[in-house]
Write a protein that holds these residues in place. Structure first.
Motif, PDB file in Angstrom:
ATOM      1  N   UNK A 144       1.807  91.881 -54.947  1.00  0.00           N
ATOM      2  CA  UNK A 144       1.156  91.396 -53.737  1.00  0.00           C
ATOM      3  C   UNK A 144       2.056  90.376 -53.074  1.00  0.00           C
ATOM      4  N   UNK A 145       2.019  90.402 -51.772  1.00  0.00           N
ATOM      5  CA  UNK A 145       2.803  89.424 -51.045  1.00  0.00           C
ATOM      6  C   UNK A 145       1.926  88.212 -50.783  1.00  0.00           C
ATOM      7  N   UNK A 146       1.964  87.269 -51.686  1.00  0.00           N
ATOM      8  CA  UNK A 146       1.015  86.158 -51.578  1.00  0.00           C
ATOM      9  C   UNK A 146       1.617  84.993 -50.818  1.00  0.00           C
ATOM     10  N   UNK A 147       0.763  84.356 -50.029  1.00  0.00           N
ATOM     11  CA  UNK A 147       1.252  83.234 -49.228  1.00  0.00           C
ATOM     12  C   UNK A 147       1.209  81.939 -50.019  1.00  0.00           C
ATOM     13  N   UNK A 148       1.786  80.941 -49.431  1.00  0.00           N
ATOM     14  CA  UNK A 148       1.840  79.625 -50.075  1.00  0.00           C
ATOM     15  C   UNK A 148       0.515  78.890 -49.988  1.00  0.00           C
ATOM     16  N   UNK A 149       0.507  77.778 -50.677  1.00  0.00           N
ATOM     17  CA  UNK A 149      -0.583  76.802 -50.651  1.00  0.00           C
ATOM     18  C   UNK A 149      -1.918  77.319 -51.090  1.00  0.00           C
TER      19      UNK A 149
ATOM     20  N   UNK B 208     -12.782  74.795 -51.687  1.00  0.00           N
ATOM     21  CA  UNK B 208     -11.579  73.979 -51.527  1.00  0.00           C
ATOM     22  C   UNK B 208     -11.707  72.851 -50.504  1.00  0.00           C
ATOM     23  N   UNK B 267      -6.036  82.075 -54.801  1.00  0.00           N
ATOM     24  CA  UNK B 267      -4.936  83.007 -54.548  1.00  0.00           C
ATOM     25  C   UNK B 267      -4.917  84.181 -55.521  1.00  0.00           C
ATOM     26  N   UNK B 347       4.311  80.392 -59.962  1.00  0.00           N
ATOM     27  CA  UNK B 347       3.617  79.173 -59.554  1.00  0.00           C
ATOM     28  C   UNK B 347       2.417  78.867 -60.439  1.00  0.00           C
ATOM     29  N   UNK B 413       4.009  82.912 -56.293  1.00  0.00           N
ATOM     30  CA  UNK B 413       2.874  83.412 -57.055  1.00  0.00           C
ATOM     31  C   UNK B 413       3.291  84.634 -57.840  1.00  0.00           C
ATOM     32  N   UNK B 483       0.013  74.319 -45.676  1.00  0.00           N
ATOM     33  CA  UNK B 483       1.329  74.012 -46.248  1.00  0.00           C
ATOM     34  C   UNK B 483       1.772  72.623 -45.790  1.00  0.00           C
ATOM     35  N   UNK B 486      -0.140  69.996 -47.699  1.00  0.00           N
ATOM     36  CA  UNK B 486       0.354  69.869 -49.057  1.00  0.00           C
ATOM     37  C   UNK B 486       1.672  69.095 -49.065  1.00  0.00           C
ATOM     38  N   UNK B 648      -6.986  88.795 -48.976  1.00  0.00           N
ATOM     39  CA  UNK B 648      -5.757  88.019 -49.072  1.00  0.00           C
ATOM     40  C   UNK B 648      -5.029  88.115 -47.743  1.00  0.00           C
ATOM     41  N   UNK B 650      -2.222  88.381 -45.403  1.00  0.00           N
ATOM     42  CA  UNK B 650      -0.825  88.768 -45.532  1.00  0.00           C
ATOM     43  C   UNK B 650      -0.040  88.136 -44.400  1.00  0.00           C
ATOM     44  N   UNK B 651       0.980  87.453 -44.747  1.00  0.00           N
ATOM     45  CA  UNK B 651       1.841  86.919 -43.697  1.00  0.00           C
ATOM     46  C   UNK B 651       3.260  86.958 -44.223  1.00  0.00           C
ATOM     47  N   UNK B 652       4.104  86.224 -43.597  1.00  0.00           N
ATOM     48  CA  UNK B 652       5.524  86.286 -43.989  1.00  0.00           C
ATOM     49  C   UNK B 652       5.692  85.798 -45.435  1.00  0.00           C
TER      50      UNK B 652
END
Lengths: 149, 654
Positions: A144-149, B208, B267, B347, B413, B483, B486, B648, B650-652
């Motif tokens: 899976x392309x998981x994002x940050x944070x 959260x 996540x 992570x 991740x 981000x 954080x 989930x 999806x982004x860059x």
């Protein structure tokens, strides 16, 4: 710094007496002849607790008893006693309660060992979890392309 | 009339909280829609009643109604209006009312915030909050009612403890309590998930923002308290590992762990039962903190005996609340399985260690705080536990945590692809070591063994946190607020580490006796004592000294430390004078009159000490920025439409 006279000391004790109920902290000007003794004196009185107050060191406590004990420590230092001798004397008189740093003896060992043992157990558990999860990750090939944070 | 109104409102509030708890918990269990629909009106009603009660107590203080025992014991007609309002939470009963009022505010916010979540879940969240509120209201009315009257009324009150008459302390309890109480919302979300027997990624996303908000308030509250201690207590210290301080610090450590564990649950759908446990423990610690600090049991076991009803009620309440949560947890946790995997350097591993280390640190503080109690209960003798215990044992888990952070934030991740970031990581660690040594050995001289390590770790955290945002900025990729938040919080932590290291290593301090016109030296600073004059305040009188401070001949400023005697209590307090010069704080406190015009003075130069509190506020600001991420708002609105499918974004690639 010049050596303070005994009369000044009495004045400080009198002041401490008068300030018995105050919340102001004691501010005790240097009373030691050399900087080395001064440093040792400050370190010692910061390590002992005031027997009358909540969580205040002898250095900060304004009460009479604390001034008395500070003078005792000062006299012992001037008489050439070592830090350890002074600590032993204070403990023999007031018990371990006087020390802000609990000693490492049979009765207090649990306190000193708790952090290390907990950390060790925690790290072992974490490594076990990671090993299990790593095995799962090895069989799971979908990424899976998981994002940050 | 007003106090009776307040008490009446309090009773009604308790009844409404009971209804809120009943409908919120039993309604979903029996699937009664109309019962569930009654929860929100109960929340609003409870809020109105509690707010009225709080208002009545404030009004009694403002009107100097000394027929009310609590007002008479904590206020005085000579007290300025601002402190008459602050005196409301100056003691046990009033601080309970404040606690309940803040809980009502959070509950109202939760009612609004959960409107778009599944009905049964929202009802359960509010039900659990109602249960907590009911318990507190019952406790207040049964043992600590602030509206009790005196007959005959006192002519004047005893006034507020002078050391509490300070803007810092007036603001500290409400902010700290907002944090404490905010953890109740995280607890309620955990409770609702356990009652429902279901916990998914959506749950973590809903929880959260609430947790982070509570954590941010807690951070600010602790910082305010420490700042207050620094400038009013006169000894220039800012943290003594006092039981009262620890009571607020333990929930903070737990909440910090919870925030990070929630990230993994959201996540990856992992660490579910662990997250639940942390939510329960964080709130339990804040309950223990509130009760034990105010009841004084941490100071001495005997205070329990002094007020047996309160003590017994507290114990019973803690056992019921925490015990039932843990029982529910033991029943539900085994159902929460996940088969997601991750590699060693992913992570998840780093966050797992983050949690282990934070919880160990919290347990260490707990052991040290409770040791005197435990030791005397087991007949092992009386014991004192102070900074010489806490400092090294706390660092034992904190140093690895700080060292793992700069690496962990670059881990991805699931897959351990750290090698992508090896180069910038090595570069930043070298830069940090150089800067750390330069500050410790160049700017100052020497320090302790750990000083260069501490400064270098702090610098590394900041530099490493900047790698990713700068990279995105350079490539013109937008940075999500989560981000950004954080990053800001981690930079705050880095600043915190640097400043606390420099304060610990480079503080210069001296107690001197000076007569008018005499000068004392402290490092490069010269302090010239210009004597004392009498000063008059609204409810105190005293003396103020004048001290002219110069550094290498250049003027730093004129300082006016005071010694005040408050008329009503005849208490003497020290109002030290503090000036910020460059990045250091110069502190002068006035001691005793030694006769012959000589006064004892405490002189102190603490480098970077203000940055400790600034750093705490930056951390809190980072948390708040993270909450404002659009992900929390957008998907919240979509949530009821889609079934709990793992959504989930999806982004860059990160």
């Amino acid at each position: 710094m010049p050596l303070r006279t005994a009369s000044l000391f009495m004045a400080a004790i009198m002041a401490a007496l008068l300030l018995g109920t105050s919340v102001a902290y004691a501010i005790a000007p240097e009373q030691m002849p050399t900087p080395q003794l001064e440093t040792r004196y400050l370190a010692l009185i910061q390590g002992f607790r005031c027997m009358q107050c909540q969580d205040e060191s002898l250095a900060d406590s304004p009460v009479n008893l604390a001034a008395d004990m500070r003078r005792q420590i000062r006299d012992m230092l001037l008489a050439g006693k070592t830090d350890q001798q002074i600590r032993d004397f204070m403990v023999s008189r007031y018990g371990y309660f006087i020390l802000f740093k609990p000693p490492f003896v049979l009765k207090t060992a649990w306190l000193w060992l708790t952090p290390g043992v907990l950390l060790l157990v925690g790290v072992l558990v974490a490594l076990r979890v990671i090993r299990q999860r790593a095995a799962l990750a090895a069989t799971d090939l979908e990424d899976n392309d998981l994002t940050d944070a | 009339m007003i106090p009776e109104l307040g008490q009446f409102a309090l009773i009604l509030g308790m009844l409404l909280a009971g209804l809120q708890a009943f409908f919120g918990i039993v309604g979903p269990a029996l699937q009664r829609d109309r019962w569930m629909a009654a929860v929100t009106p109960a929340v609003s009603g409870q809020f109105v009643m509690v707010a009225t009660s709080m208002g009545c107590l404030v009004a009694s203080f403002v009107a100097n109604d000394f027929s009310v025992a609590y007002v008479a014991e904590n206020s005085n007609s000579s007290l300025p209006l601002f402190y008459r309002v602050a005196a409301v939470w100056g003691s046990h009963s009033g601080s309970l009312i404040l606690w309940i009022f803040l809980l009502a505010c959070w509950t109202l916010a939760a009612a609004v915030g959960t409107q778009r979540l599944p009905k049964a879940f929202a009802a359960r969240v509010l039900g659990v909050l109602g249960l907590i509120s009911f318990g507190f209201l019952l406790y207040t009315l049964a043992t600590s009612n602030p509206f009790l009257r005196l007959d005959p009324p006192w002519p004047d009150g005893e006034s507020l403890n002078p050391i509490l008459q300070d803007p810092g302390l007036a603001g500290h309890p409400p902010v700290l309590y907002t944090g404490y109480v905010g953890l109740a919302v995280a607890f309620a979300f955990a409770g609702a998930a356990m009652l429902e027997g279901r916990l998914d990624k959506d749950w973590a996303r809903w929880t959260r923002p609430w947790t982070t908000a509570a954590w941010a308030f807690l951070s600010c509250g602790i910082a305010l308290g420490s700042w207050w201690a620094y400038y009013t207590l006169g000894w220039g210290g800012f943290w003594f590992w006092d039981p009262v301080e620890n009571a607020s610090f333990m929930p903070w450590l737990m909440a910090t762990a919870l925030i990070h564990s929630l990230a993994v649950t959201e996540k990856r759908g992992l660490f579910k039962s662990w997250t639940l446990l942390l939510a329960v423990l964080a709130f339990s610690l804040s309950l223990v903190g509130t009760f034990l600090v105010r009841s004084g049991v941490l100071v001495s076991v005997h205070s329990f005996a002094a007020s047996p009803t309160r003590g017994t009620f507290i114990l019973a309440f803690l056992i019921v609340m925490i015990g039932s949560a843990l029982a529910l947890y033991a029943w539900r946790a085994p159902l929460l399985k996940s088969d997601a995997g991750f590699e060693l350097t992913a992570r998840e591993s780093f966050l797992l260690f983050n949690n282990i280390l934070l919880v160990t640190a919290c347990a260490t503080v707990f052991a040290g705080t409770m040791a005197p109690l435990i030791s005397s209960a087991l007949n092992l003798g009386k014991l004192s536990v102070g900074p010489p215990y806490f400092n090294p044992t706390f660092l034992l888990s904190m140093l690895p945590l700080l060292a793992l952070l700069p690496i962990g934030i670059h881990a991805r991740w699931k897959r351990g692809n750290l090698s992508e970031r090896t180069r910038p990581l090595i570069l930043t660690v070298i830069a940090a070591a150089v800067i750390g040594c330069a500050i410790v050995f160049g700017l100052f001289t020497g320090g302790r063994v750990l000083s260069p390590v501490g400064v270098a770790l702090g610098v590394w955290i900041i530099l490493s946190s900047l790698i990713d945002p700068l990279d995105r900025l350079r490539r013109h990729i937008t940075i999500p607020r989560a981000v950004l938040g954080m990053t800001l919080a981690h930079i705050g932590l880095g600043m915190f580490v640097i400043s606390i290291t420099s304060v610990e290593a480079f503080t210069a301090e001296r107690d001197v006796a000076l007569a008018q016109g005499e000068t004392a030296q402290l490092g490069a600073y010269d302090f010239r004592f210009e004597g004392v004059q009498p000063v008059e305040g609204p409810n105190y009188s005293g003396v103020g000294g004048t001290v002219i401070v110069t550094r290498n001949g250049a003027p730093v400023g004129v300082m006016h430390p005071e010694k005040r005697e408050y008329w009503v209590q005849h208490t003497v307090t020290t109002a030290s004078s503090i000036k910020m010069y460059r990045t250091s704080n110069v502190l002068v406190a006035l001691g005793q009159d030694l006769g012959d015009g000589r006064w004892s003075l405490r002189l102190q130069v603490r480098p970077l000490v203000s940055f400790i509190w600034l750093a705490a506020f930056i951390m809190a600001a980072g948390g708040m920025l993270g909450i404002s991420d659009r992900r929390y708002r957008l998907q919240r609105a979509e949530a009821p439409a889609i079934a709990p499918v793992a959504a989930i974004t999806r982004s860059e690639p990160g």
